[in-house]
Write a protein that holds these residues in place. Structure first.
Motif, mmCIF file in Angstrom:
data_model
loop_
_atom_site.group_PDB
_atom_site.id
_atom_site.type_symbol
_atom_site.label_atom_id
_atom_site.label_comp_id
_atom_site.label_asym_id
_atom_site.label_seq_id
_atom_site.Cartn_x
_atom_site.Cartn_y
_atom_site.Cartn_z
ATOM 1 N N LEU A 40 0.830 -1.205 0.000
ATOM 2 C CA LEU A 40 0.000 0.000 0.000
ATOM 3 C C LEU A 40 0.868 1.260 0.000
ATOM 4 O O LEU A 40 0.597 2.210 -0.741
ATOM 5 N N ARG A 41 1.915 1.272 0.815
ATOM 6 C CA ARG A 41 2.825 2.428 0.842
ATOM 7 C C ARG A 41 3.512 2.609 -0.507
ATOM 8 O O ARG A 41 3.676 3.724 -0.996
ATOM 9 N N GLU A 42 3.925 1.491 -1.109
ATOM 10 C CA GLU A 42 4.569 1.533 -2.424
ATOM 11 C C GLU A 42 3.609 2.109 -3.476
ATOM 12 O O GLU A 42 4.000 2.936 -4.310
ATOM 13 N N ALA A 43 2.359 1.677 -3.447
ATOM 14 C CA ALA A 43 1.364 2.181 -4.400
ATOM 15 C C ALA A 43 1.119 3.674 -4.194
ATOM 16 O O ALA A 43 0.997 4.430 -5.172
ATOM 17 N N LEU A 44 1.045 4.117 -2.949
ATOM 18 C CA LEU A 44 0.854 5.550 -2.675
ATOM 19 C C LEU A 44 2.050 6.363 -3.181
ATOM 20 O O LEU A 44 1.880 7.439 -3.761
ATOM 21 N N ALA A 45 3.256 5.852 -2.961
ATOM 22 C CA ALA A 45 4.459 6.561 -3.405
ATOM 23 C C ALA A 45 4.462 6.715 -4.930
ATOM 24 O O ALA A 45 4.833 7.763 -5.449
ATOM 25 N N ARG A 46 4.036 5.659 -5.638
ATOM 26 C CA ARG A 46 3.969 5.748 -7.102
ATOM 27 C C ARG A 46 2.979 6.806 -7.557
ATOM 28 O O ARG A 46 3.102 7.349 -8.652
ATOM 29 N N ARG A 47 2.008 7.102 -6.727
ATOM 30 C CA ARG A 47 1.016 8.139 -7.064
ATOM 31 C C ARG A 47 1.395 9.501 -6.474
ATOM 32 O O ARG A 47 0.595 10.422 -6.474
ATOM 33 N N GLY A 48 2.624 9.608 -5.952
ATOM 34 C CA GLY A 48 3.101 10.886 -5.437
ATOM 35 C C GLY A 48 2.671 11.194 -4.015
ATOM 36 O O GLY A 48 2.770 12.332 -3.579
ATOM 37 N N ARG A 49 2.211 10.221 -3.291
ATOM 38 C CA ARG A 49 1.767 10.402 -1.902
ATOM 39 C C ARG A 49 2.771 9.745 -0.971
ATOM 40 O O ARG A 49 2.631 8.597 -0.591
#
Length: 67
Positions: A40-49
């Motif tokens: 989940l953290r990885e996915a958020l980082a890919r979206r700039g979060r």
């Protein structure tokens, strides 16, 4: 048992997806819960979060270490 300060919620996941997450967690020496949180953290980082890195296990929030 959940870590203090962490949100608990039920999650319905496709059995094939869950099995793959379990395999990945085992390969990366993580619990399934930690693997889901990592993904989940990885996915958020890919979206700039970007979030701050998680603290040490068993501790939640800022700590005052003064005695």
């Amino acid at each position: 048992m959940a870590s203090p300060g962490k949100k608990q919620f039920p999650l319905r996941v496709d059995p094939l997806l869950w099995a793959e997450i379990e395999r990945l967690a085992a390969q990366e020496l993580r619990s399934v819960n930690a693997q889901v949180e990592y993904l989940l953290r990885e996915a958020l980082a890919r979206r700039g979060r970007k979030l701050p890195p998680p603290g040490p296990p068993g501790r939640s929030g800022p700590q005052d270490d003064r005695a």
